[in-house]
Design an enzyme around this catalytic site. Structure first.
Site, mmCIF file in Angstrom:
data_model
loop_
_atom_site.group_PDB
_atom_site.id
_atom_site.type_symbol
_atom_site.label_atom_id
_atom_site.label_comp_id
_atom_site.label_asym_id
_atom_site.label_seq_id
_atom_site.Cartn_x
_atom_site.Cartn_y
_atom_site.Cartn_z
ATOM 1 N N GLY A 14 0.809 -1.210 0.000
ATOM 2 C CA GLY A 14 0.000 0.000 0.000
ATOM 3 C C GLY A 14 0.842 1.259 0.000
ATOM 4 N N ASP A 36 9.820 -7.265 -3.623
ATOM 5 C CA ASP A 36 8.761 -7.674 -2.690
ATOM 6 C C ASP A 36 8.692 -9.198 -2.752
ATOM 7 O OD1 ASP A 36 6.053 -8.010 -1.355
ATOM 8 O OD2 ASP A 36 5.966 -5.847 -1.615
ATOM 9 N N ASP A 152 4.955 12.974 10.194
ATOM 10 C CA ASP A 152 4.551 13.681 11.420
ATOM 11 C C ASP A 152 4.592 15.194 11.194
ATOM 12 O OD1 ASP A 152 4.309 11.233 12.790
ATOM 13 O OD2 ASP A 152 6.473 11.189 13.093
ATOM 14 N N HIS A 179 8.529 8.249 16.481
ATOM 15 C CA HIS A 179 7.461 8.157 15.474
ATOM 16 C C HIS A 179 6.290 7.311 15.975
ATOM 17 C CE1 HIS A 179 5.624 8.186 11.548
ATOM 18 N NE2 HIS A 179 5.730 6.880 11.410
HETATM 19 N N1 APR Z 1 10.209 -8.827 2.091
HETATM 20 C C1 APR Z 1 9.730 -7.879 1.257
HETATM 21 N N2 APR Z 1 8.480 -7.429 1.291
HETATM 22 C C2 APR Z 1 7.660 -7.945 2.213
HETATM 23 C C3 APR Z 1 8.078 -8.927 3.134
HETATM 24 C C4 APR Z 1 9.421 -9.363 3.048
HETATM 25 N N3 APR Z 1 9.902 -10.282 3.877
HETATM 26 N N4 APR Z 1 7.022 -9.229 3.932
HETATM 27 C C5 APR Z 1 5.987 -8.475 3.530
HETATM 28 N N5 APR Z 1 6.372 -7.708 2.478
HETATM 29 C C6 APR Z 1 5.578 -6.809 1.663
HETATM 30 C C7 APR Z 1 4.167 -7.315 1.421
HETATM 31 O O1 APR Z 1 4.151 -8.347 0.428
HETATM 32 C C8 APR Z 1 3.458 -6.058 0.976
HETATM 33 O O2 APR Z 1 3.505 -5.885 -0.423
HETATM 34 O O3 APR Z 1 5.396 -5.549 2.285
HETATM 35 C C9 APR Z 1 4.263 -4.939 1.682
HETATM 36 C C10 APR Z 1 3.486 -4.243 2.772
HETATM 37 O O4 APR Z 1 2.375 -3.660 2.196
HETATM 38 P P1 APR Z 1 0.994 -3.511 2.961
HETATM 39 O O5 APR Z 1 0.631 -4.820 3.599
HETATM 40 O O6 APR Z 1 0.031 -2.899 2.014
HETATM 41 O O7 APR Z 1 1.366 -2.503 4.164
HETATM 42 P P2 APR Z 1 1.596 -0.918 4.098
HETATM 43 O O8 APR Z 1 0.319 -0.216 4.416
HETATM 44 O O9 APR Z 1 2.321 -0.575 2.848
HETATM 45 O O10 APR Z 1 2.548 -0.714 5.375
HETATM 46 C C11 APR Z 1 3.824 -1.291 5.459
HETATM 47 O O11 APR Z 1 4.842 0.538 6.646
HETATM 48 O O12 APR Z 1 4.048 2.472 7.772
HETATM 49 C C12 APR Z 1 4.423 1.143 7.843
HETATM 50 O O13 APR Z 1 3.050 0.495 9.659
HETATM 51 C C13 APR Z 1 3.309 0.289 8.307
HETATM 52 O O14 APR Z 1 4.830 -1.356 8.956
HETATM 53 C C14 APR Z 1 3.862 -1.050 7.990
HETATM 54 C C15 APR Z 1 4.567 -0.837 6.689
#
Ligand code: APR
Length: 317
Positions: A14, A36, A152, A179
């Site tokens: 996201g 990813d 922030d 943060h």
């Molecule tokens: N390696 C690479 N990517 C990964 C891994 C990994 N081991 N594990 C998960 N991901 C990827 C997921 O496949 C996904 O595409 O990380 C992405 C996270 O995306 P979302 O689930 O949509 O989460 P998002 O809202 O982007 O937030 C991610 O950022 O601000 C912070 O709190 C939030 O910790 C969270 C992170």
């Protein structure tokens, strides 16, 4: 070639997708490497049709982490799981700590000279995790590790502008600390704007817990993505400009810092001047009101715990 190689780890998420889009539009990026565990070939193919010079490559799965990272100047990490209603950023700890640790090990191995920009929460703990991993590999340079706290400051400008009828682009709030919740300390007394004590308390609370408004409004589907991507892209752009030699670029960021070290917090967010080697000069907190001094003391107590949790996660492993 002109420009830098920027890798985004968690590029299909996201935050990762809009962040990658904004970086594809950045003329200082010559190569955009998207990594990813899912979907990156598709995201990369899609973005690659945009007619800007940055070359986009997609890398999926752990076995492709090396090729994604090799040669990177800047690595931005939004990989992880987002918050659900009722969760604090700290609740994400175990899952995200493991993800960030693995990615930091990859960075230490394949791109030890890269600048690392950490978005994965809880930032107060994930940044110390990355530092410990880099130390273990003998490649820790505190000038090249950043927790991205720009959102922030972005929120603070927006919320202050809203109640004062100003253009948010003209409102500058120095936000220091960390943060998450009480560790976020907006120094409204430094803005030059007059507030009542009631306004100060309400604004401070809204800035500290602004992320919760998004979590609630998204009704269980996640936390801030678009505003976080914009803030992350803004910070990356500032760093890229500084790496190219532009002078006087100042951004808020959570770094290894002397500011609160005597109180026991090795990492702290304040405004930081960026240079060709990353962190060039760490600004002090500056003057605080009595109210802000009280909040500062509370922030440091919590921040120390968050930092220790990250350090212990790597050291105790
Ligand atoms: N390696 C690479 N990517 C990964 C891994 C990994 N081991 N594990 C998960 N991901 C990827 C997921 O496949 C996904 O595409 O990380 C992405 C996270 O995306 P979302 O689930 O949509 O989460 P998002 O809202 O982007 O937030 C991610 O950022 O601000 C912070 O709190 C939030 O910790 C969270 C992170």
């Amino acid at each position: 070639m002109h420009g830098k190689k920027v890798a985004v780890l968690g590029a299909a998420g996201g935050i990762g997708q809009p962040l990658s889009l904004l970086l594809k539009l950045n003329p200082l990026v010559s190569e955009l490497s998207l990594y990813d565990i899912v979907n990156t070939p598709g995201v990369a193919a899609d973005l690659s049709h945009i007619n800007t010079p940055a070359k986009v490559t997609g890398h999926k799965g752990a076995e492709s982490l090396g090729e994604a990272l090799t040669g990177s100047d800047v690595i931005v990490i939004p990989a992880g799981v987002p918050r659900k209603p009722g969760m604090t950023r700290d609740d994400l700890f175990n899952t995200n700590a493991n993800i960030v640790k693995t990615l930091a090990e990859g960075a230490a191995k394949y791109a030890p000279k890269a600048h690392l920009l950490i978005i994965s929460n809880p930032v107060n703990s994930t940044v110390p995790i990355v530092a410990e991993v880099l130390k273990k590999h003998g490649v820790f340079d505190p000038a090249r590790l950043f927790g991205v706290t720009s959102l922030d400051v972005v929120r603070a400008s927006t919320f202050v502008a809203a109640i004062k009828g100003k253009n948010p682009e003209d409102v500058h709030v120095h936000v220091v600390g960390g943060h998450s919740g009480v560790t976020i300390l907006p120094l409204l007394s430094q803005t030059g704007i007059k507030f009542t004590q009631d306004e100060i308390e309400k604004l401070t609370h809204r800035i500290q817990y602004g992320g919760d408004e998004v979590v609630k409004a998204k009704d269980g589907t996640g936390s801030a993505t678009l505003s976080m991507a914009q803030a992350g892209a803004r910070f990356t752009n500032s760093l890229l400009k500084a790496l190219e030699g532009q002078k006087g670029i100042v951004e808020p960021t959570f770094v290894f810092s002397p500011v609160a070290q005597k109180e026991g917090a090795d990492f702290f967010a304040t405004n930081v001047e960026l240079g060709t080697g990353g962190v060039a000069k760490i600004h002090p907190v500056g003057p605080m009101s009595d109210y802000e001094q009280k909040l500062y003391a509370e922030a440091v107590v919590e921040l120390k715990k968050n930092i220790a949790k990250g350090v212990q996660f790597v050291k105790g492993a």
